[in-house]
Design a protein around this motif. Structure first.
Motif, PDB file in Angstrom:
ATOM      1  N   MET A 108       1.095  -1.128  -0.306  1.00 53.36           N
ATOM      2  CA  MET A 108      -0.025  -0.406   0.138  1.00 53.36           C
ATOM      3  C   MET A 108       0.735   1.119   0.418  1.00 53.36           C
ATOM      4  SD  MET A 108      -2.837   1.430   2.641  1.00 53.36           S
ATOM      5  CE  MET A 108      -3.591   2.251   2.504  1.00 53.36           C
ATOM      6  N   GLU A 109       0.488   1.974  -0.961  1.00 55.23           N
ATOM      7  CA  GLU A 109       2.158   3.586  -0.999  1.00 55.23           C
ATOM      8  C   GLU A 109       0.411   4.500  -1.059  1.00 55.23           C
ATOM      9  OE1 GLU A 109       4.295   6.152  -4.821  1.00 55.23           O
ATOM     10  OE2 GLU A 109       3.049   3.920  -5.267  1.00 55.23           O
ATOM     11  N   VAL A 110       1.442   4.947   0.252  1.00 55.18           N
ATOM     12  CA  VAL A 110       0.665   6.326   1.053  1.00 55.18           C
ATOM     13  C   VAL A 110       1.303   7.455   0.713  1.00 55.18           C
ATOM     14  CG1 VAL A 110      -0.060   6.805   3.484  1.00 55.18           C
ATOM     15  CG2 VAL A 110      -0.178   4.408   2.559  1.00 55.18           C
ATOM     16  N   ALA A 111       0.693   8.457   0.646  1.00 54.21           N
ATOM     17  CA  ALA A 111       0.610   9.564   0.572  1.00 54.21           C
ATOM     18  C   ALA A 111       0.452  10.730   1.843  1.00 54.21           C
ATOM     19  CB  ALA A 111       0.373  10.415  -0.997  1.00 54.21           C
ATOM     20  N   THR A 112       1.061  11.154   2.375  1.00 53.95           N
ATOM     21  CA  THR A 112       1.583  12.241   3.295  1.00 53.95           C
ATOM     22  C   THR A 112       1.966  13.509   3.236  1.00 53.95           C
ATOM     23  OG1 THR A 112       3.742  10.816   4.616  1.00 53.95           O
ATOM     24  CG2 THR A 112       2.031   9.554   5.515  1.00 53.95           C
ATOM     25  N   ARG A 113       0.728  14.487   3.595  1.00 52.33           N
ATOM     26  CA  ARG A 113       0.901  16.065   3.926  1.00 52.33           C
ATOM     27  C   ARG A 113       1.852  16.398   4.802  1.00 52.33           C
ATOM     28  NH1 ARG A 113      -0.700  16.570  -1.720  1.00 52.33           N
ATOM     29  NH2 ARG A 113      -2.590  15.149  -2.258  1.00 52.33           N
ATOM     30  N   SER A 114       3.270  17.248   4.478  1.00 59.19           N
ATOM     31  CA  SER A 114       4.354  17.661   5.655  1.00 59.19           C
ATOM     32  C   SER A 114       4.935  18.682   4.867  1.00 59.19           C
ATOM     33  CB  SER A 114       4.469  16.838   6.511  1.00 59.19           C
ATOM     34  OG  SER A 114       5.834  16.210   5.555  1.00 59.19           O
ATOM     35  N   THR A 115       5.049  19.907   5.417  1.00 64.49           N
ATOM     36  CA  THR A 115       5.613  21.030   4.932  1.00 64.49           C
ATOM     37  C   THR A 115       5.060  20.995   3.350  1.00 64.49           C
ATOM     38  OG1 THR A 115       7.212  20.147   4.236  1.00 64.49           O
ATOM     39  CG2 THR A 115       7.236  20.272   6.676  1.00 64.49           C
ATOM     40  N   VAL A 122       4.691  13.630   0.575  1.00 63.65           N
ATOM     41  CA  VAL A 122       5.693  12.618   0.338  1.00 63.65           C
ATOM     42  C   VAL A 122       4.998  10.489   0.900  1.00 63.65           C
ATOM     43  CG1 VAL A 122       7.364  10.406   2.783  1.00 63.65           C
ATOM     44  CG2 VAL A 122       6.953  13.352   2.011  1.00 63.65           C
ATOM     45  N   ARG A 123       5.884  10.036   0.001  1.00 64.66           N
ATOM     46  CA  ARG A 123       5.102   8.860  -0.013  1.00 64.66           C
ATOM     47  C   ARG A 123       5.406   7.384   0.605  1.00 64.66           C
ATOM     48  NH1 ARG A 123       1.113  10.093  -4.024  1.00 64.66           N
ATOM     49  NH2 ARG A 123       0.259   7.832  -4.344  1.00 64.66           N
ATOM     50  N   THR A 124       4.863   6.777   1.250  1.00 68.25           N
ATOM     51  CA  THR A 124       5.601   5.393   1.903  1.00 68.25           C
ATOM     52  C   THR A 124       4.850   4.430   1.499  1.00 68.25           C
ATOM     53  OG1 THR A 124       6.000   7.562   3.352  1.00 68.25           O
ATOM     54  CG2 THR A 124       5.795   5.056   4.219  1.00 68.25           C
ATOM     55  N   ASP A 160      -4.832   9.129  -2.326  1.00 67.30           N
ATOM     56  CA  ASP A 160      -3.743   9.231  -1.245  1.00 67.30           C
ATOM     57  C   ASP A 160      -3.066   7.953  -1.123  1.00 67.30           C
ATOM     58  OD1 ASP A 160      -3.406  12.063  -1.621  1.00 67.30           O
ATOM     59  OD2 ASP A 160      -4.216  12.305   0.100  1.00 67.30           O
ATOM     60  N   SER A 161      -3.524   6.880  -1.666  1.00 66.36           N
ATOM     61  CA  SER A 161      -3.552   5.830  -1.508  1.00 66.36           C
ATOM     62  C   SER A 161      -2.902   4.746  -3.190  1.00 66.36           C
ATOM     63  CB  SER A 161      -4.216   4.498  -0.263  1.00 66.36           C
ATOM     64  OG  SER A 161      -5.673   4.275  -1.001  1.00 66.36           O
ATOM     65  N   LYS A 162      -2.436   3.475  -3.133  1.00 65.65           N
ATOM     66  CA  LYS A 162      -2.486   2.344  -3.905  1.00 65.65           C
ATOM     67  C   LYS A 162      -2.103   0.962  -3.754  1.00 65.65           C
ATOM     68  CE  LYS A 162       0.030   2.692  -7.904  1.00 65.65           C
ATOM     69  NZ  LYS A 162       1.617   2.935  -9.362  1.00 65.65           N
ATOM     70  N   PHE A 163      -2.674   0.219  -3.896  1.00 68.64           N
ATOM     71  CA  PHE A 163      -2.623  -0.952  -3.993  1.00 68.64           C
ATOM     72  C   PHE A 163      -1.690  -1.719  -4.733  1.00 68.64           C
ATOM     73  CE2 PHE A 163      -6.151  -0.095  -0.601  1.00 68.64           C
ATOM     74  CZ  PHE A 163      -5.825  -0.582   0.331  1.00 68.64           C
ATOM     75  N   THR A 164      -0.682  -2.464  -4.963  1.00 68.90           N
ATOM     76  CA  THR A 164      -0.474  -2.954  -5.656  1.00 68.90           C
ATOM     77  C   THR A 164      -0.149  -4.609  -5.465  1.00 68.90           C
ATOM     78  OG1 THR A 164       1.113  -1.389  -6.160  1.00 68.90           O
ATOM     79  CG2 THR A 164       2.218  -2.677  -7.240  1.00 68.90           C
ATOM     80  N   VAL A 165       0.624  -5.552  -6.849  1.00 65.70           N
ATOM     81  CA  VAL A 165       0.059  -6.730  -6.429  1.00 65.70           C
ATOM     82  C   VAL A 165       2.113  -6.528  -6.499  1.00 65.70           C
ATOM     83  CG1 VAL A 165       0.292  -9.561  -7.298  1.00 65.70           C
ATOM     84  CG2 VAL A 165      -1.659  -7.525  -6.805  1.00 65.70           C
TER      85      VAL A 165
END
Length: 317
Positions: A120-127, A131-133, A154-159
């Protein structure tokens, strides 16, 4: 309802003045008539409507089906020609269930599900910057619940695919024309899961409990029945030569136990036999072997073992 009333006069009682007192006895007999009883039909209709109300009330108490949602999964790992697949899943659907559904959708039932996992690719916004984790999800994680915690954008699922290896299994017991079948499996795939993959390749509905997997050595005429929890790929990696050892699928005789070994589980025959033979040797023989190994700078092998005595059994189950 018809009501018959009979009136009788009795002179058995006397008044205070000596006169006979008349008494009335009412005997009522009740009989029911279905043709001339409008009240009965109304009661029946009332009872029917009451049952309908109770049944409707009872059906309302049945728990509703769990809600579903859509999850977009990027499946380039499975199908390079398809970028993603939109799946309708429940909030209780796990990542393992989702992988199984994707393999069924793409008609890849012969592929090992343990080879694939979800991230799961998650995007978090700061400053002010995003930032994608990338998070590696467990097999028991629920993608729908995780998606509800973040905006869809802001979320992405990948196999993705794990590292595995080819395992050759001689499966002529399933099809006489087939000599062996090579399957790409994960190092976490168990014996039962490997047997199930073989049955799926041949579209067989038999149970995995009807078959057993054996580790066979051609040079020593040795064979060992593997436990259901053993990992065939991990055992194969300990073999000294793929030409000497192989996996053979055999039909399990009815009524025989699935496991009955006198050595620990998840352990290859090479390590087990080496430790067993070393335990039977004397201290002087072990010191001689250690001295030879230090001179030759080679790992101990089965060739250093003493010759097998005549009549010694080499068949273990």
């Amino acid at each position: 309802m018809l009501k018959h009333v009979q009136v009788r006069s009795s002179s058995s009682l006397l008044r205070p003045g000596g006169q006979k007192a008349d008494t009335l006895s009412i005997n009522s007999n009740m009989s029911f008539c279905s043709l001339h009883e409008p009240a009965l039909s109304s009661r029946s209709s009332s009872y029917t409507s009451l049952n309908e109300t109770q049944s409707s009330t009872g059906s309302a108490s049945v728990p509703a089906a769990p809600p579903t949602t859509t999850v977009k999964v990027y499946t380039r790992c499975l199908r390079p020609d398809l970028e993603y697949k939109t799946m309708s899943v429940k909030y209780t659907t796990t990542c393992r269930d989702l992988v199984d559904q994707l393999l069924n959708k793409y008609r890849m039932k012969h592929r090992d599900p343990n080879l694939f996992f979800l991230t799961m690719e998650v995007a978090t916004r700061s400053t002010g910057t995003a930032v994608r984790t990338i998070l590696v999800l467990d097999d028991d994680s629920c993608p729908a619940q995780l998606q509800a915690c973040y905006p869809r954008a802001d979320s992405k699922f990948t196999v993705r695919m794990r590292h595995g290896g080819l395992v050759k299994v001689y499966d002529s017991v399933l099809m006489a024309e087939s000599q062996y079948k090579s399957l790409l499996v994960s190092d976490r795939t168990s014996v039962d899961q490997l047997v199930q993959l073989l049955l799926t390749c041949y579209k067989s509905n038999e149970s995995v409990h009807n078959y057993s997997l054996y580790e066979v050595c051609r040079t020593t005429s040795f064979e060992r029945k593997l436990h259901a929890d053993d990992r065939p790929l991990a055992i194969q990696q300990e073999w000294s030569s793929l030409a000497e050892y192989s996996f053979v699928l055999m039909k399990r005789p009815p009524g025989t136990p699935r496991s009955g070994r006198d050595f620990p589980l998840r352990r290859s025959f090479l390590q087990w036999s080496r430790n067993r033979e070393l335990a039977s040797w004397s201290g002087r023989e072990i010191s001689v072997i250690e001295e030879r190994r230090s001179k030759s700078h080679r790992s101990p092998s089965l060739s250093l073992a003493p010759a097998r005595k005549e009549g010694e059994k080499s068949f273990y189950i």
